[in-house]
Scaffold this motif. Structure first.
Motif, PDB file in Angstrom:
ATOM      1  N   THR A 128       0.836  -1.187   0.000  1.00  0.00           N
ATOM      2  CA  THR A 128       0.000   0.000   0.000  1.00  0.00           C
ATOM      3  C   THR A 128       0.878   1.247   0.000  1.00  0.00           C
ATOM      4  O   THR A 128       1.929   1.277   0.636  1.00  0.00           O
ATOM      5  CB  THR A 128      -0.953   0.047   1.215  1.00  0.00           C
ATOM      6  OG1 THR A 128      -0.195   0.015   2.412  1.00  0.00           O
ATOM      7  CG2 THR A 128      -1.925  -1.105   1.187  1.00  0.00           C
ATOM      8  N   VAL A 129       0.423   2.237  -0.752  1.00  0.00           N
ATOM      9  CA  VAL A 129       1.113   3.516  -0.849  1.00  0.00           C
ATOM     10  C   VAL A 129       0.082   4.630  -0.731  1.00  0.00           C
ATOM     11  O   VAL A 129      -1.069   4.465  -1.123  1.00  0.00           O
ATOM     12  CB  VAL A 129       1.901   3.653  -2.171  1.00  0.00           C
ATOM     13  CG1 VAL A 129       3.011   2.623  -2.259  1.00  0.00           C
ATOM     14  CG2 VAL A 129       0.990   3.520  -3.366  1.00  0.00           C
ATOM     15  N   ALA A 130       0.479   5.771  -0.163  1.00  0.00           N
ATOM     16  CA  ALA A 130      -0.447   6.887   0.026  1.00  0.00           C
ATOM     17  C   ALA A 130      -0.407   7.880  -1.129  1.00  0.00           C
ATOM     18  O   ALA A 130      -1.348   8.614  -1.352  1.00  0.00           O
ATOM     19  CB  ALA A 130      -0.143   7.607   1.338  1.00  0.00           C
ATOM     20  N   ASP A 131       0.673   7.892  -1.865  1.00  0.00           N
ATOM     21  CA  ASP A 131       0.875   8.874  -2.931  1.00  0.00           C
ATOM     22  C   ASP A 131       0.909   8.129  -4.259  1.00  0.00           C
ATOM     23  O   ASP A 131       1.643   7.166  -4.412  1.00  0.00           O
ATOM     24  CB  ASP A 131       2.203   9.605  -2.694  1.00  0.00           C
ATOM     25  CG  ASP A 131       2.536  10.592  -3.784  1.00  0.00           C
ATOM     26  OD1 ASP A 131       1.639  10.982  -4.545  1.00  0.00           O
ATOM     27  OD2 ASP A 131       3.718  10.968  -3.868  1.00  0.00           O
ATOM     28  N   ASP A 132       0.116   8.583  -5.211  1.00  0.00           N
ATOM     29  CA  ASP A 132       0.109   7.889  -6.504  1.00  0.00           C
ATOM     30  C   ASP A 132       0.857   8.640  -7.593  1.00  0.00           C
ATOM     31  O   ASP A 132       0.792   8.285  -8.755  1.00  0.00           O
ATOM     32  CB  ASP A 132      -1.315   7.579  -6.951  1.00  0.00           C
ATOM     33  CG  ASP A 132      -2.082   8.801  -7.392  1.00  0.00           C
ATOM     34  OD1 ASP A 132      -1.704   9.916  -6.994  1.00  0.00           O
ATOM     35  OD2 ASP A 132      -3.073   8.643  -8.133  1.00  0.00           O
ATOM     36  N   SER A 133       1.634   9.665  -7.226  1.00  0.00           N
ATOM     37  CA  SER A 133       2.310  10.481  -8.234  1.00  0.00           C
ATOM     38  C   SER A 133       3.335   9.691  -9.046  1.00  0.00           C
ATOM     39  O   SER A 133       3.544   9.977 -10.212  1.00  0.00           O
ATOM     40  CB  SER A 133       2.982  11.695  -7.589  1.00  0.00           C
ATOM     41  OG  SER A 133       4.009  11.286  -6.711  1.00  0.00           O
ATOM     42  N   LYS A 134       3.980   8.704  -8.425  1.00  0.00           N
ATOM     43  CA  LYS A 134       4.970   7.884  -9.123  1.00  0.00           C
ATOM     44  C   LYS A 134       4.506   6.446  -9.278  1.00  0.00           C
ATOM     45  O   LYS A 134       5.272   5.592  -9.698  1.00  0.00           O
ATOM     46  CB  LYS A 134       6.290   7.877  -8.341  1.00  0.00           C
ATOM     47  CG  LYS A 134       6.940   9.210  -8.166  1.00  0.00           C
ATOM     48  CD  LYS A 134       8.213   9.061  -7.359  1.00  0.00           C
ATOM     49  CE  LYS A 134       8.806  10.394  -6.984  1.00  0.00           C
ATOM     50  NZ  LYS A 134       9.967  10.233  -6.098  1.00  0.00           N
ATOM     51  N   LEU A 135       3.255   6.186  -8.951  1.00  0.00           N
ATOM     52  CA  LEU A 135       2.774   4.810  -8.894  1.00  0.00           C
ATOM     53  C   LEU A 135       2.850   4.099 -10.244  1.00  0.00           C
ATOM     54  O   LEU A 135       3.261   2.950 -10.315  1.00  0.00           O
ATOM     55  CB  LEU A 135       1.355   4.782  -8.347  1.00  0.00           C
ATOM     56  CG  LEU A 135       0.804   3.432  -7.952  1.00  0.00           C
ATOM     57  CD1 LEU A 135       1.730   2.726  -6.968  1.00  0.00           C
ATOM     58  CD2 LEU A 135      -0.577   3.576  -7.365  1.00  0.00           C
ATOM     59  N   GLU A 136       2.472   4.776 -11.297  1.00  0.00           N
ATOM     60  CA  GLU A 136       2.506   4.133 -12.624  1.00  0.00           C
ATOM     61  C   GLU A 136       3.933   3.742 -13.003  1.00  0.00           C
ATOM     62  O   GLU A 136       4.168   2.670 -13.542  1.00  0.00           O
ATOM     63  CB  GLU A 136       1.896   5.066 -13.669  1.00  0.00           C
ATOM     64  CG  GLU A 136       1.476   4.351 -14.929  1.00  0.00           C
ATOM     65  CD  GLU A 136       0.450   3.245 -14.680  1.00  0.00           C
ATOM     66  OE1 GLU A 136       0.607   2.171 -15.285  1.00  0.00           O
ATOM     67  OE2 GLU A 136      -0.476   3.438 -13.886  1.00  0.00           O
ATOM     68  N   GLN A 137       4.891   4.604 -12.697  1.00  0.00           N
ATOM     69  CA  GLN A 137       6.303   4.314 -12.975  1.00  0.00           C
ATOM     70  C   GLN A 137       6.759   3.095 -12.158  1.00  0.00           C
ATOM     71  O   GLN A 137       7.457   2.227 -12.669  1.00  0.00           O
ATOM     72  CB  GLN A 137       7.167   5.523 -12.648  1.00  0.00           C
ATOM     73  CG  GLN A 137       8.643   5.264 -12.822  1.00  0.00           C
ATOM     74  CD  GLN A 137       9.514   6.394 -12.278  1.00  0.00           C
ATOM     75  OE1 GLN A 137       9.010   7.337 -11.669  1.00  0.00           O
ATOM     76  NE2 GLN A 137      10.791   6.288 -12.477  1.00  0.00           N
TER      77      GLN A 137
END
Length: 88
Positions: free
Chosen positions: A50-59
């Protein structure tokens, strides 16, 4: 806070979790939670990150797909495990 989940199917052997968490560390991306357990005969494991920030999630997802020991990657929202981790 909204958490995003990544559901992984991985080969189950020593060092796999370190390899995956190292990828996050190298990208300076924080993991909020990790749940991992063997499935089937024990040759594979299911990991939910689980991660709270999706800004780099696609990468990150694209990088995870390139790892030899990662067999499957799914980006998930509203996964039951992420809800449990949010309550801790």
């Amino acid at each position: 806070m909204h958490n995003y989940g990544i559901d992984l199917l991985v080969r189950n052997h020593a060092g796999v979790m370190s390899q995956i968490t190292g990828l996050f560390s190298r990208r300076n991306f924080n993991l909020e939670g990790i749940v991992c357990g063997p499935i089937g005969s024990g040759d594979e494991s299911r990991m939910v990150l689980t991660v709270a920030d999706d800004s780099k999630l696609e990468q990150i997802v694209l990088q995870l797909e390139k790892l030899y020991d990662v067999l499957e990657v799914k980006r998930v929202e509203n996964h039951p495990i992420t809800k449990v981790l949010e309550q801790l």
